[in-house]
Design a protein around this motif. Structure first.
Motif, PDB file in Angstrom:
ATOM      1  N   GLU A   9     -10.118  12.204  -2.637  1.00 28.50           N
ATOM      2  CA  GLU A   9      -8.417  12.137  -2.691  1.00 28.50           C
ATOM      3  C   GLU A   9      -7.799  12.167  -1.585  1.00 28.50           C
ATOM      4  O   GLU A   9      -6.827  11.985  -1.368  1.00 28.50           O
ATOM      5  CB  GLU A   9      -9.061  13.759  -1.086  1.00 28.50           C
ATOM      6  N   THR A  10      -8.083  11.264  -0.391  1.00 29.84           N
ATOM      7  CA  THR A  10      -6.852  10.119  -0.008  1.00 29.84           C
ATOM      8  C   THR A  10      -6.738   9.002  -0.165  1.00 29.84           C
ATOM      9  O   THR A  10      -5.135   8.391   0.564  1.00 29.84           O
ATOM     10  CB  THR A  10      -7.936   9.536   1.803  1.00 29.84           C
ATOM     11  N   GLN A  11      -6.979   9.077  -1.641  1.00 32.53           N
ATOM     12  CA  GLN A  11      -6.163   7.707  -1.614  1.00 32.53           C
ATOM     13  C   GLN A  11      -4.696   7.585  -2.424  1.00 32.53           C
ATOM     14  O   GLN A  11      -4.443   7.760  -4.039  1.00 32.53           O
ATOM     15  CB  GLN A  11      -6.827   7.407  -3.413  1.00 32.53           C
ATOM     16  N   VAL A  12      -3.310   8.961  -2.197  1.00 31.51           N
ATOM     17  CA  VAL A  12      -3.069   9.100  -2.179  1.00 31.51           C
ATOM     18  C   VAL A  12      -1.434   8.593  -1.640  1.00 31.51           C
ATOM     19  O   VAL A  12      -1.913   8.216  -0.025  1.00 31.51           O
ATOM     20  CB  VAL A  12      -2.579  11.002  -1.927  1.00 31.51           C
ATOM     21  N   TYR A  13      -0.704   7.978  -1.743  1.00 30.20           N
ATOM     22  CA  TYR A  13       0.091   7.273  -1.185  1.00 30.20           C
ATOM     23  C   TYR A  13       0.770   8.499   0.731  1.00 30.20           C
ATOM     24  O   TYR A  13       1.084   9.264  -0.258  1.00 30.20           O
ATOM     25  CB  TYR A  13       1.264   6.388  -1.777  1.00 30.20           C
ATOM     26  N   ALA A  16       2.908   8.293   6.442  1.00 32.14           N
ATOM     27  CA  ALA A  16       2.913   8.095   7.834  1.00 32.14           C
ATOM     28  C   ALA A  16       1.644   7.354   7.942  1.00 32.14           C
ATOM     29  O   ALA A  16       1.306   6.255   9.575  1.00 32.14           O
ATOM     30  CB  ALA A  16       2.586   9.555   8.101  1.00 32.14           C
ATOM     31  N   VAL A  17       0.862   7.464   7.154  1.00 31.77           N
ATOM     32  CA  VAL A  17      -1.235   5.976   7.156  1.00 31.77           C
ATOM     33  C   VAL A  17      -0.108   4.707   7.570  1.00 31.77           C
ATOM     34  O   VAL A  17      -0.495   3.903   8.104  1.00 31.77           O
ATOM     35  CB  VAL A  17      -1.572   6.931   6.394  1.00 31.77           C
ATOM     36  N   LEU A  18       1.294   4.470   6.295  1.00 31.85           N
ATOM     37  CA  LEU A  18       1.320   3.071   6.328  1.00 31.85           C
ATOM     38  C   LEU A  18       2.278   2.881   7.565  1.00 31.85           C
ATOM     39  O   LEU A  18       2.329   1.450   8.372  1.00 31.85           O
ATOM     40  CB  LEU A  18       2.003   3.014   5.133  1.00 31.85           C
ATOM     41  N   ARG A  41      -0.247  -7.783   3.726  1.00 35.19           N
ATOM     42  CA  ARG A  41      -1.235  -7.552   3.308  1.00 35.19           C
ATOM     43  C   ARG A  41      -1.493  -5.887   4.002  1.00 35.19           C
ATOM     44  O   ARG A  41      -2.330  -4.762   3.370  1.00 35.19           O
ATOM     45  CB  ARG A  41      -2.180  -8.358   4.318  1.00 35.19           C
ATOM     46  N   THR A  42      -0.843  -5.505   4.937  1.00 35.33           N
ATOM     47  CA  THR A  42      -1.195  -4.046   5.618  1.00 35.33           C
ATOM     48  C   THR A  42      -0.993  -3.469   4.361  1.00 35.33           C
ATOM     49  O   THR A  42      -1.030  -1.861   3.913  1.00 35.33           O
ATOM     50  CB  THR A  42      -0.772  -3.919   6.874  1.00 35.33           C
ATOM     51  N   CYS A  43       0.727  -3.386   3.785  1.00 40.41           N
ATOM     52  CA  CYS A  43       1.037  -2.360   2.718  1.00 40.41           C
ATOM     53  C   CYS A  43       0.249  -3.119   1.719  1.00 40.41           C
ATOM     54  O   CYS A  43      -0.050  -1.342   0.564  1.00 40.41           O
ATOM     55  CB  CYS A  43       2.326  -2.825   2.449  1.00 40.41           C
ATOM     56  N   ALA A  44       0.112  -3.628   0.741  1.00 38.38           N
ATOM     57  CA  ALA A  44      -1.098  -3.811  -0.165  1.00 38.38           C
ATOM     58  C   ALA A  44      -2.077  -2.776   0.588  1.00 38.38           C
ATOM     59  O   ALA A  44      -2.661  -2.594  -0.954  1.00 38.38           O
ATOM     60  CB  ALA A  44      -1.024  -4.968  -0.357  1.00 38.38           C
ATOM     61  N   ILE A  45      -2.416  -2.911   0.867  1.00 36.15           N
ATOM     62  CA  ILE A  45      -4.001  -1.926   1.760  1.00 36.15           C
ATOM     63  C   ILE A  45      -3.576  -0.273   1.186  1.00 36.15           C
ATOM     64  O   ILE A  45      -4.856   0.499   0.662  1.00 36.15           O
ATOM     65  CB  ILE A  45      -4.492  -2.011   2.771  1.00 36.15           C
ATOM     66  N   GLU A  46      -2.677  -0.271   1.597  1.00 36.74           N
ATOM     67  CA  GLU A  46      -1.675   1.413   0.848  1.00 36.74           C
ATOM     68  C   GLU A  46      -1.364   1.210  -0.334  1.00 36.74           C
ATOM     69  O   GLU A  46      -0.624   2.270  -1.073  1.00 36.74           O
ATOM     70  CB  GLU A  46      -1.155   1.992   1.894  1.00 36.74           C
ATOM     71  N   VAL A 134       4.927   6.840  -8.360  1.00 36.22           N
ATOM     72  CA  VAL A 134       3.842   6.547  -7.847  1.00 36.22           C
ATOM     73  C   VAL A 134       3.745   5.289  -7.799  1.00 36.22           C
ATOM     74  O   VAL A 134       3.876   4.406  -8.052  1.00 36.22           O
ATOM     75  CB  VAL A 134       2.694   7.478  -8.767  1.00 36.22           C
ATOM     76  N   VAL A 135       2.650   5.459  -6.665  1.00 42.18           N
ATOM     77  CA  VAL A 135       2.260   4.419  -5.703  1.00 42.18           C
ATOM     78  C   VAL A 135       0.594   4.111  -6.146  1.00 42.18           C
ATOM     79  O   VAL A 135       0.022   5.595  -5.945  1.00 42.18           O
ATOM     80  CB  VAL A 135       2.578   4.217  -4.751  1.00 42.18           C
ATOM     81  N   ASP A 136       0.357   3.190  -7.415  1.00 42.97           N
ATOM     82  CA  ASP A 136      -0.970   3.174  -7.118  1.00 42.97           C
ATOM     83  C   ASP A 136      -2.137   1.655  -6.655  1.00 42.97           C
ATOM     84  O   ASP A 136      -2.056   0.737  -6.594  1.00 42.97           O
ATOM     85  CB  ASP A 136      -1.215   2.978  -9.315  1.00 42.97           C
ATOM     86  N   ARG A 137      -3.167   2.186  -6.323  1.00 44.60           N
ATOM     87  CA  ARG A 137      -3.835   1.415  -5.619  1.00 44.60           C
ATOM     88  C   ARG A 137      -4.243   0.955  -6.385  1.00 44.60           C
ATOM     89  O   ARG A 137      -5.242  -0.879  -5.724  1.00 44.60           O
ATOM     90  CB  ARG A 137      -5.207   2.404  -4.382  1.00 44.60           C
ATOM     91  N   GLN A 138      -4.632   1.330  -7.975  1.00 43.84           N
ATOM     92  CA  GLN A 138      -5.334   0.211  -8.183  1.00 43.84           C
ATOM     93  C   GLN A 138      -4.725  -0.772  -9.246  1.00 43.84           C
ATOM     94  O   GLN A 138      -5.618  -1.820 -10.208  1.00 43.84           O
ATOM     95  CB  GLN A 138      -6.501   0.604  -9.105  1.00 43.84           C
ATOM     96  N   ALA A 139      -4.006  -0.450  -8.925  1.00 41.85           N
ATOM     97  CA  ALA A 139      -3.248  -1.552  -9.621  1.00 41.85           C
ATOM     98  C   ALA A 139      -3.299  -2.940  -9.606  1.00 41.85           C
ATOM     99  O   ALA A 139      -3.587  -3.457  -8.764  1.00 41.85           O
ATOM    100  CB  ALA A 139      -1.599  -1.392  -9.869  1.00 41.85           C
TER     101      ALA A 139
END
Ligand SMILES: [Zn+2]
Length: 366
Positions: A9-13, A16-18, A41-46, A134-139
């Motif tokens: 549920e927190t896997q949403v871009y 503020a977190v970034l 790198r920090t951005c990629a993690i998000e 949409v930002v996809d962390r699994q891309a």
């Protein structure tokens, strides 16, 4: 350090977190490139994949006193092709073109790293962290970016082990053991790259760099497919630019390839054609153009398949060249002719493949 997956549920871009994470990046005593690496790198993690929009260097004696790198979302940035087409669209009588192919959404995300010469450390500035997509962390691109880059901690460890004389293979195993809880597989190539830089090599270009370039040239409606192995190493790239896709869809025409054998026996393609027909006239026209670009110098040898139209064209345009048939084709013809005469008496033997066939004697140029 990023060690465990956050719950789904927190896997949403969340910008503020970034922002918090970027503000926490240490810049003390670092050069611009290292801070940029950490930002990427920090951005990629998000889930944000960045590309460089602008880079300025403070030149010796120059008037600019600031080193700067502006990073934008790969979905952002101006598209010259689309701007050009937008202009065409406004002209009366022009049919609107299909723009669905572009990966660019005009995303406004950006972040800059600046290092003013008067300041002791680089600064992360100008954070516009919202996306219009949409930002996809699994891309794939995100995974690849993370796999290709070590964390600062890991980099430090690799540097230390390497400077103590450990070989890259052993360093990789040690790093893997140290970070076995990590979610992100540690890439062998990334370790090798850091080790190489300890030995004074220029930063080697890694697969992530290549992928970045390919993404850039295909962003406006091209095709880009990649494959990675289990450790996140990029193993395959297939891409077509927008123009190439258009050509591919448009021409149902014969493709001709002109190749030479270079001094190391490698086949090098030196020309290609797409033509509506394969008549003698067409071949003459093509070969004449090839002859012109060679300064009118005839090739010593010309190898081709047994095509009547091509044979006639070669005789006309390259009269001095030794005309030879491709040996592989010759084998095929012999087998075909034998099969005709011998029929069932001929023992079924596979036709030698191109590789198995011995090289044509004195294969100079095709
Ligand atoms: Zn974006």
């Amino acid at each position: 350090m990023f060690t465990t997956s956050p719950p789904p549920e927190t896997q949403v871009y969340d910008p503020a977190v970034l922002k918090t994470k970027l503000e926490a990046v240490q810049t003390e005593g670092k050069i611009l490139e290292d801070v940029v690496e950490e930002v990427v790198r920090t951005c990629a993690i998000e889930g944000v994949v960045l590309s460089t929009a602008k880079s300025t260097r403070c030149r010796d004696g120059g008037t600019d006193r600031v080193d700067m790198k502006k990073l934008i979302c790969t979905r952002g940035g101006g598209s010259r092709q689309l701007e050009h087409e937008a202009r065409l669209d406004t002209e009366p009588g022009v049919i609107r073109r299909n723009r669905k192919g572009s990966a660019r959404t005009g995303c406004q995300f950006e972040v800059s790293v600046r290092h003013a010469k008067s300041h002791p450390r680089p600064k992360i500035t100008n954070m516009k962290l919202g996306h219009n997509h949409v930002v996809d962390r699994q891309a794939m691109a995100v995974k690849l970016r993370l796999a290709g880059k070590l964390t600062e901690e890991q980099r430090g460890q690799v540097e230390k082990m390497t400077s103590k004389g450990m070989k890259p293979k052993a360093v990789h195993e040690a790093i893997q053991a140290l970070h076995e809880d990590s979610d992100i597989e540690i890439n062998r190539r990334a370790v090798q790259n850091v080790a190489a830089s300890v030995h004074g090599a220029e930063k080697p270009r890694d697969a992530a760099d290549a992928y970045e370039e390919v993404m850039a040239v295909t962003a406006d409606g091209g095709v880009c497919e990649i494959k990675m192995d289990d450790s996140g190493r990029l193993t395959h790239i297939w891409w077509q630019t927008r123009e190439q896709v258009a050509l591919w869809n448009r021409y149902r025409m014969p493709l001709g390839v002109l190749a030479v054998i270079d001094s190391e026996y490698r086949t090098r393609i030196v020309g290609q054609s797409i033509t509506a027909d394969t008549t003698t006239n067409t071949f003459v026209w093509m070969l004449k153009s090839a002859l012109r670009s060679r300064g009118g110098k005839q090739p010593d040898i010309f190898i081709q398949d047994a095509e009547v139209a091509m044979t006639a064209a070669v005789r006309e345009v390259f009269p001095d060249a030794l005309a030879r048939r491709c040996l592989w084709r010759l084998y095929q013809h012999i087998m075909k002719a034998l099969a005709k005469d011998l029929g069932g008496q001929m023992k079924a033997r596979p036709v030698p493949t191109e590789k198995a066939a011995p090289a044509a004697p004195a294969a100079g140029r095709r």
